[in-house]
Design an enzyme around this catalytic site. Structure first.
Site, PDB file in Angstrom:
ATOM      1  N   PRO A  20     -35.626 -50.034   6.926  1.00 11.72           N
ATOM      2  CA  PRO A  20     -34.540 -50.264   6.705  1.00 11.72           C
ATOM      3  C   PRO A  20     -33.977 -51.597   7.263  1.00 11.72           C
ATOM      4  O   PRO A  20     -32.487 -52.042   6.707  1.00 11.72           O
ATOM      5  CB  PRO A  20     -33.455 -49.469   6.898  1.00 11.72           C
ATOM      6  CG  PRO A  20     -34.112 -48.321   8.015  1.00 11.72           C
ATOM      7  CD  PRO A  20     -35.691 -48.903   7.382  1.00 11.72           C
TER       8      PRO A  20
ATOM      9  N   GLU B 253     -36.230 -43.297  12.982  1.00  9.72           N
ATOM     10  CA  GLU B 253     -37.210 -43.524  14.395  1.00  9.72           C
ATOM     11  C   GLU B 253     -36.952 -45.206  14.750  1.00  9.72           C
ATOM     12  O   GLU B 253     -36.645 -45.700  15.714  1.00  9.72           O
ATOM     13  CB  GLU B 253     -36.505 -42.690  15.214  1.00  9.72           C
ATOM     14  CG  GLU B 253     -36.281 -41.145  15.028  1.00  9.72           C
ATOM     15  CD  GLU B 253     -37.633 -40.924  14.279  1.00  9.72           C
ATOM     16  OE1 GLU B 253     -37.997 -41.148  13.198  1.00  9.72           O
ATOM     17  OE2 GLU B 253     -36.862 -39.348  15.094  1.00  9.72           O
TER      18      GLU B 253
ATOM     19  N   ARG C 292     -43.353 -48.451 -14.426  1.00 10.98           N
ATOM     20  CA  ARG C 292     -42.048 -48.944 -15.252  1.00 10.98           C
ATOM     21  C   ARG C 292     -42.541 -50.455 -16.252  1.00 10.98           C
ATOM     22  O   ARG C 292     -42.054 -50.235 -17.197  1.00 10.98           O
ATOM     23  CB  ARG C 292     -41.070 -48.755 -15.786  1.00 10.98           C
ATOM     24  CG  ARG C 292     -39.711 -48.564 -14.606  1.00 10.98           C
ATOM     25  CD  ARG C 292     -38.659 -47.881 -14.272  1.00 10.98           C
ATOM     26  NE  ARG C 292     -38.316 -47.409 -15.597  1.00 10.98           N
ATOM     27  CZ  ARG C 292     -36.972 -48.461 -16.947  1.00 10.98           C
ATOM     28  NH1 ARG C 292     -37.504 -49.440 -15.965  1.00 10.98           N
ATOM     29  NH2 ARG C 292     -36.948 -48.934 -17.859  1.00 10.98           N
TER      30      ARG C 292
ATOM     31  N   ASP D 282     -32.745 -52.693 -20.118  1.00 10.46           N
ATOM     32  CA  ASP D 282     -32.082 -52.189 -19.013  1.00 10.46           C
ATOM     33  C   ASP D 282     -30.583 -52.885 -18.583  1.00 10.46           C
ATOM     34  O   ASP D 282     -30.671 -54.156 -18.635  1.00 10.46           O
ATOM     35  CB  ASP D 282     -33.359 -51.728 -17.985  1.00 10.46           C
ATOM     36  CG  ASP D 282     -34.212 -50.757 -18.241  1.00 10.46           C
ATOM     37  OD1 ASP D 282     -33.882 -50.312 -19.146  1.00 10.46           O
ATOM     38  OD2 ASP D 282     -35.607 -50.766 -18.188  1.00 10.46           O
TER      39      ASP D 282
HETATM   40 CL1  6GU Z   1     -37.404 -48.884   3.099  1.00 11.50          CL
HETATM   41  N1  6GU Z   1     -36.503 -46.949   5.143  1.00 11.50           N
HETATM   42  C1  6GU Z   1     -35.386 -46.097   6.041  1.00 11.50           C
HETATM   43  N2  6GU Z   1     -36.186 -45.389   6.355  1.00 11.50           N
HETATM   44  N3  6GU Z   1     -34.726 -45.819   5.101  1.00 11.50           N
HETATM   45  C2  6GU Z   1     -33.606 -46.722   4.135  1.00 11.50           C
HETATM   46  C3  6GU Z   1     -34.843 -47.724   3.631  1.00 11.50           C
HETATM   47  C4  6GU Z   1     -35.991 -47.306   4.113  1.00 11.50           C
HETATM   48  N4  6GU Z   1     -34.066 -48.343   2.529  1.00 11.50           N
HETATM   49  C5  6GU Z   1     -32.968 -48.062   2.614  1.00 11.50           C
HETATM   50  N5  6GU Z   1     -32.871 -47.024   3.690  1.00 11.50           N
END
Ligand code: 6GU
Length: 233
Positions: free
Chosen positions: A92, A119, A157, A172
């Site tokens: 994230p 975590e 794709r 798209d």
């Molecule tokens: Cl790449 N990993 C995790 N654990 N949560 C996320 C993410 C990745 N992208 C958005 N949320």
């Protein structure tokens, strides 16, 4: 393209990679995927992949050694350019994935994707192993697996030959920077709702103009911030 995916849950990938466009791409050898269980690169009796965080705190942290060793094992099988191999940590905290990043990744002949757990992953993986970090959006998933599937789908794709016609990707949503125009198929009248007459006119220039206008209107209504990023003709 060849994609190596490092994960604690290789079985999660079975069903998305076994269906539809992706399966066809694999069957026609346009893409190949190897799943690597990080746990297979442990050496202790309990096959330990995580440990407590130094400094305390809830949640376990993925240990560096099995991840470094899994990537080293992949690099050892590569004859040329192993030092340039893109090694992408799904987290994230990464840069935000979007169509432009998908296009960038589609330019590589190989990718390594490391699926973190939410975590955390030992910081040394980020600093000394990963060449890039990607997030698929501002929300937290339990692990990088679903994010890796999203990235792989969006990238594969775009590979030449994967979609039926080159035009299907070009039109798209997001490829042009605009959302896609409304699409219709038969019947021309359904429950009293008709298909816009212009689409039945056979006048290709008028249809193209209508679609472009609709794409702009839809983008303005739903995602006005996208319009600021593009030059409209
Ligand atoms: Cl790449 N990993 C995790 N654990 N949560 C996320 C993410 C990745 N992208 C958005 N949320």
């Amino acid at each position: 393209m060849h994609i190596d995916i490092l994960t604690l849950f290789p079985q999660m990938f079975d069903s998305p990679f076994g269906a539809s466009i992706f399966k066809r791409a694999i069957d026609s050898k346009l893409v190949s995927v190897s799943l690597h269980n990080i746990r297979d690169h442990t050496h202790d009796k309990h096959r330990t992949v995580d440990d407590y965080a130094y400094g305390g705190g809830a949640g376990m942290i993925l240990k560096p050694e099995p991840i470094f060793e899994a990537v080293a094992a992949i690099k050892a099988t590569i004859k040329e350019g192993a030092e340039k191999l893109p090694v992408i940590l799904l987290t994230p905290q990464g840069r935000r994935f979007c169509q432009e990043v998908a296009g960038e990744l589609a330019g590589y002949s190989r990718l390594v994707l490391i699926c973190g757990r939410y975590e955390g992953v030992d910081e040394r993986v980020r600093q000394h192993l990963a060449t890039d970090e990607i997030s698929i959006g501002d929300y937290v998933l339990s692990g990088g697996e679903l994010a890796a599937m999203v990235v792989v789908d969006a990238v594969v794709r775009l590979l030449p030959g994967v979609l039926g016609s080159a035009a299907s990707a070009a039109d798209d949503s997001h490829t042009s920077g605009l959302l896609e125009y409304p699409q219709y198929t038969r019947p021309p009248l359904y429950k009293g709702w008709s298909v816009p007459a212009v689409l039945l006119s056979g006048d290709h220039a008028r249809i193209a103009k209508w679609r472009h206008e609709q794409a702009i209107q839809r983008t303005r209504q739903r995602r006005p911030e996208l319009l600021e990023k593009i030059d409209l003709p």
